[in-house]
Design an enzyme around this catalytic site. Structure first.
Site, PDB file in Angstrom:
ATOM      1  N   ASN A 109     -11.967   7.058  51.155  1.00 33.03           N
ATOM      2  CA  ASN A 109     -11.826   6.154  50.543  1.00 33.03           C
ATOM      3  C   ASN A 109     -13.241   6.263  48.996  1.00 33.03           C
ATOM      4  O   ASN A 109     -12.923   6.203  48.622  1.00 33.03           O
ATOM      5  CB  ASN A 109     -11.230   4.471  50.739  1.00 33.03           C
ATOM      6  CG  ASN A 109     -10.075   5.059  51.679  1.00 33.03           C
ATOM      7  OD1 ASN A 109      -9.351   5.500  50.926  1.00 33.03           O
ATOM      8  ND2 ASN A 109     -10.167   3.686  51.915  1.00 33.03           N
ATOM      9  N   HIS A 155      -6.070  -5.801   1.360  1.00 38.87           N
ATOM     10  CA  HIS A 155      -4.908  -5.548   1.693  1.00 38.87           C
ATOM     11  C   HIS A 155      -4.581  -4.774   1.054  1.00 38.87           C
ATOM     12  O   HIS A 155      -2.857  -4.616   0.717  1.00 38.87           O
ATOM     13  CB  HIS A 155      -3.723  -7.276   0.806  1.00 38.87           C
ATOM     14  CG  HIS A 155      -5.198  -8.407   1.362  1.00 38.87           C
ATOM     15  ND1 HIS A 155      -4.465  -9.037   2.064  1.00 38.87           N
ATOM     16  CD2 HIS A 155      -6.359  -8.676   0.750  1.00 38.87           C
ATOM     17  CE1 HIS A 155      -5.552  -9.881   2.175  1.00 38.87           C
ATOM     18  NE2 HIS A 155      -6.666  -9.806   1.306  1.00 38.87           N
ATOM     19  N   SER A 276       6.405  21.870   5.490  1.00 36.65           N
ATOM     20  CA  SER A 276       7.921  21.525   6.914  1.00 36.65           C
ATOM     21  C   SER A 276       8.821  23.181   7.100  1.00 36.65           C
ATOM     22  O   SER A 276       8.842  24.082   5.686  1.00 36.65           O
ATOM     23  CB  SER A 276       8.446  20.943   5.556  1.00 36.65           C
ATOM     24  OG  SER A 276      10.016  20.884   5.588  1.00 36.65           O
TER      25      SER A 276
HETATM   26  N1  ARG Z   1      -6.122  10.611  47.204  1.00 36.74           N
HETATM   27  C1  ARG Z   1      -6.667   9.865  47.623  1.00 36.74           C
HETATM   28  C2  ARG Z   1      -6.342   9.376  46.170  1.00 36.74           C
HETATM   29  O1  ARG Z   1      -6.816   9.726  44.947  1.00 36.74           O
HETATM   30  C3  ARG Z   1      -7.547   9.663  48.087  1.00 36.74           C
HETATM   31  C4  ARG Z   1      -7.611   8.961  49.107  1.00 36.74           C
HETATM   32  C5  ARG Z   1      -7.018   8.317  50.344  1.00 36.74           C
HETATM   33  N2  ARG Z   1      -7.417   7.378  51.228  1.00 36.74           N
HETATM   34  C6  ARG Z   1      -6.373   6.775  52.523  1.00 36.74           C
HETATM   35  N3  ARG Z   1      -6.816   5.970  53.058  1.00 36.74           N
HETATM   36  N4  ARG Z   1      -5.313   7.451  52.105  1.00 36.74           N
HETATM   37  O2  ARG Z   1      -6.837   7.925  46.257  1.00 36.74           O
END
Ligand code: ARG
Length: 453
Positions: A109, A155, A276
């Site tokens: 993450n 316009h 064209s």
């Molecule tokens: N491929 C995932 C994305 O792009 C990466 C992060 C995945 N994290 C998870 N907790 N599944 O978001």
């Protein structure tokens, strides 16, 4: 083999794997992913979370993987789901057990968030360079066309005469503000999420400040949950892209009109036109039309990401994997559009004679004729009325205002004198503008001077 397989009794189906995988598109992030991992491995070594020895083995292997990917020697697998797990898997295949230590004190993450921010930092720079090339071209064209007179419209009706330089400098200002917007957006992209873990931080003695310095981020995001959950920086980037595409699209619309036989103000170079398949005479402004059309898809990308993020509970959700394709698509679309557009205007032929001719007709000097009467002491509202009636009369006679005889002028007001002809000549109308930022020749020269500073 799946890196998270421990908790599972059954394997996922092939269809589920394919549905889940993002490697097809997120492999674009391979360099950012490796750069982030190298910084992370160095930090782990410095902090004694892994040994210095292990750290340098990992770093060296990651550098080698990067080289190999660049040389096309690496095959990614759908099995490994995304770019992060693909690279980790390759690393472990190459250096064994040590490779498995890289993911200590990290989650995908914060990993994906740092990759995405590194990518957008790089691409914001590329977009800025493309915008700078465009504004540079606009300034050059404007310098060349300070004496090219054309109709200014409201316009889409002829309104008041202006110079082409003035019209081009209007766009110069819009694209300059686009650059400011991207630069401002960059200050918020430029914050480090790495070291946040999955959502709650980590139990290790990490050094996020070091990571920020190593990766060139100006700040560390202060809340780990926010760092992994929000994509506002990408939404902001897409809104900057959308605004720039909107500016390009307006300009394209004008180029399309201007290149029609009805206007005949410009001729787009053959290199940026198409023919064209049925009508042999056609020369179509396809590039301009495509850019106008592509503004739609970039707005769509912005709407996609806004909608993806709407209602997402904190922190990470897999929905966020859907953030990448709209951003990649907009980056590609915007950069290509800017490049083509800049070349197209650099090479177009301007039919200055037709522009000037168009500026002579359409009663665009009516406001100046009214201002003339104001200078003779008549209230503006009355002047407006007098000139309005004169225009009606001139239309019925098939004449321009400056083609009316002195007698005809006098019928509408005694205040008219011979000098009216000089006052409503097209260049006089332009010259007479005195307010700051106007179309007068002096004002345009000043605007050009100001932007060259
Ligand atoms: N491929 C995932 C994305 O792009 C990466 C992060 C995945 N994290 C998870 N907790 N599944 O978001």
């Amino acid at each position: 083999m799946k890196l998270w397989k421990g908790r599972f009794e059954k394997t996922s189906t092939q269809a589920a794997d394919e549905f889940n995988a993002s490697i097809g598109f997120d492999q674009r992030l391979y360099e950012e992913d490796i750069t982030g991992s190298i910084a992370h491995a160095k930090m782990l070594g410095r902090q004694g979370i892994i040994t210095e020895e292990e750290s340098s083995v990992i770093v060296e292997a990651l550098k080698q993987i990067l080289e190999d990917i660049k040389e096309g020697k690496v095959q990614f697998s759908m099995e490994s789901e995304d770019i992060h797990m693909n690279i980790e898997t390759i690393l472990t295949q190459r250096i064994g057990q040590t490779g498995k230590k890289l993911h200590t004190a990290r989650s995908r993450n914060d990993q994906v968030a740092v990759d995405f921010r590194l990518y957008l930092k790089k691409e914001t720079g590329a977009v800025d360079a493309a915008l700078a090339a465009l504004t540079e071209t606009l300034a050059e064209l404007a310098k060349k066309h300070q004496d090219t007179v054309m109709p200014g419209y409201t316009h889409l009706q002829r309104a008041q005469p202006v110079t082409l330089a003035y019209h081009l400098l209007a766009y110069y200002q819009m694209f300059s503000r686009d650059r400011e917007r991207f630069a401002d957006c960059l200050t918020r992209i430029d914050r480090l999420p790495l070291g946040s873990g999955a959502l709650a931080g980590t139990t290790y003695n990490t050094d996020r400040q070091f990571l920020a310095e190593e990766l060139g981020f100006s700040k560390v995001l202060p809340n780990a949950m926010d760092a992994v959950a929000d994509r506002d920086f990408a939404i902001e980037f897409l809104s900057c892209c959308s605004i720039t595409m909107m500016h390009l699209s307006r300009f394209c619309e004008e180029l399309i009109l201007w290149s029609s036989v009805e206007f005949a103000f410009i001729e787009i170079d053959d290199a940026y036109s198409t023919g064209s398949s049925i009508m042999p005479q056609k020369k179509n402004p396809d590039m301009a039309e495509l850019i106008r059309g592509k503004s739609g898809r970039v707005y769509g990308d912005l709407m996609s990401l806004l909608t993806i993020c709407k209602s997402l509970p904190l922190a990470y959700n897999k929905d966020l994997q859907e953030d990448k394709e709209p951003v990649f698509d907009s980056v590609d679309t915007l950069k290509a559009s800017l490049g083509i557009f800049t070349d197209m205007i650099r090479t177009m032929k301007v039919r200055t004679d037709n522009m000037e001719e168009a500026a002579r007709y359409g009663y665009m000097n009516a406001t100046d004729a009214a201002d003339y009467l104001v200078s003779k002491g008549i209230a503006f509202r009355d002047c407006h009325e007098i000139i309005g009636r004169m225009v009606l009369y001139a239309i019925s006679e098939g004449k321009a205002l400056d083609q009316l005889t002195m007698e005809e002028f006098k019928e509408f007001s005694d205040a008219f004198d011979e000098d009216i002809y000089e006052k409503i000549a097209v260049r006089s109308c332009i010259e007479a503008k005195r307010s700051q930022g106007s179309t007068s020749f002096d004002s345009v020269a000043k605007q050009l001077e100001d932007i060259s500073k």
